[in-house]
Design an enzyme around this catalytic site. Structure first.
Site, PDB file in Angstrom:
ATOM      1  N   SER A 151       0.831  -1.200   0.000  1.00 43.02           N
ATOM      2  CA  SER A 151       0.000   0.000   0.000  1.00 43.02           C
ATOM      3  C   SER A 151       0.873   1.261   0.000  1.00 43.02           C
ATOM      4  CB  SER A 151      -0.949  -0.044   1.202  1.00 43.02           C
ATOM      5  OG  SER A 151      -2.000   0.874   1.035  1.00 43.02           O
ATOM      6  N   HIS A 318      -7.640  -5.859   0.841  1.00 43.52           N
ATOM      7  CA  HIS A 318      -6.494  -4.963   0.670  1.00 43.52           C
ATOM      8  C   HIS A 318      -5.318  -5.342   1.564  1.00 43.52           C
ATOM      9  CE1 HIS A 318      -4.167  -1.373  -0.061  1.00 43.52           C
ATOM     10  NE2 HIS A 318      -4.251  -1.004   1.200  1.00 43.52           N
TER      11      HIS A 318
END
Length: 341
Positions: A151, A318
């Site tokens: 990320s 995620h």
């Protein structure tokens, strides 16, 4: 799929227009991405960037198993995402250490974990911290380290290799892409809720259970996300009370600094342009199929920055590195072994 320069630039323009439309429909300022990138770089240059020494853990290779006299293999450096810390990557780090037989460094980026705090929080500063770490610990021998980021850490890894093309041997980006997006309002809500817990000063929230219940009421989400966010706080005894009486929560990391960076677009930003920066080393992009961080529309732009890129999909959300660390490690190990042969 092979694309010529004209088609890549055309697709790059389409992505810019799509992002423009997203920002307009969501009520965010409709600033052209190139202008936004220019101002992001200008802010970075205006802010005094002081290099920080990053906190880290190291998972050492087993010399008895791998051989004392064998030439050390390039180490792996793993970078966490927003709100994270080096402990988030222990499982994936241990897996990679076992499968690839090399040292694995788990870093805390600035304003996270045990690393120092700074009012400057952008990708230029974060990538410079990592470059400084590599130089200080002399990790750029044996072909250079393999940099892995999740990320926010993925964008740090991308910027690191793009700005320092000879520093690393390979790059792995988990759940991010070299694109500028609108600031994530959900992240701002997370920080507001966490700051409300801190500002409660122990009046109604004293236990982790109470803090989790408060978060659930404020932001919903699943328990895994809430537990992850609560690692940014620490539970302490209120001054003057006995150890068994009153508690409150304090920040482990500078939440207001991170909120400011999010609102200003520093976390969602991507200030580089493939017309000026590209990296020709092996690059792996891991996508979570239950997430939308790396959609197919971004692949041509990824190719413009990283012509030797490849993608792998993992069935997860995620936070795929925490949900499926074993599968992530297997994917990365396969990538590394193929490109080291």
């Amino acid at each position: 799929m092979i694309m010529n320069k004209a088609s890549v630039l055309a697709r790059y323009g389409m992505i810019r227009m799509e992002q423009y439309a997203i920002r307009k429909s969501a009520g965010f300022p409709t600033i052209n991405q190139s202008i936004h990138a220019f101002h992001s770089l200008a802010r970075a240059q205006q802010q005094k960037q002081v290099l920080l020494d990053l906190s880290y853990d190291i998972i050492k290779r087993n010399a008895l198993k791998d051989g004392h006299n064998e030439t050390p293999k390039p180490p792996i450096i793993i970078l966490h995402g927003l709100f994270g810390n080096k402990l988030n990557n222990r499982s994936i780090g241990r897996n990679l250490n076992k499968q690839l037989g090399r040292d694995v460094y788990l870093l805390d980026l600035r304003n996270h974990g045990s690393s120092s705090h700074s009012p400057v929080h952008n990708y230029s500063a974060m990538s410079e911290d990592v470059r400084h770490f590599i130089a200080k610990h002399r990790l750029n021998a044996h072909g250079g380290p393999i940099i892995v980021g999740h990320s926010m850490g993925g964008k740090v890894a991308m910027m690191l290799v793009l700005k320092n093309p000879k520093l690393c041997s390979m790059m792995v980006c988990i759940e991010n892409a070299p694109v500028s997006l609108r600031p994530n309002a959900e992240f701002v809500d997370y920080i507001r809720a966490l700051m409300e817990i801190v500002n409660d000063n122990g009046k109604t929230i004293q236990t982790l259970k109470q803090a989790d219940e408060y978060l659930a009421g404020r932001i919903g989400g699943n328990e895994l996300v809430r537990r992850f966010l609560l690692t940014t706080l620490k539970r302490v005894t209120i001054d003057g009370s006995s150890p068994s009486s009153s508690y409150t929560f304090q920040e482990r990391i500078p939440l207001s600094t991170l909120k400011d960076a999010i609102v200003k677009g520093e976390i969602a930003a991507w200030p580089l342009d493939p017309a000026h920066e590209r990296w020709t080393g092996p690059a792996l992009f891991i996508r979570a199929t239950q997430s939308h961080y790396v959609v197919d529309e971004y692949l041509p732009l990824i190719g413009a920055f990283f012509p030797r890129f490849e993608t792998r999909d993992i069935d997860a959300g995620h936070w795929v590195n925490a949900e499926k660390p074993g599968r992530c490690a297997e994917t990365i190990a396969d990538f590394v072994e193929r490109h080291e042969d």
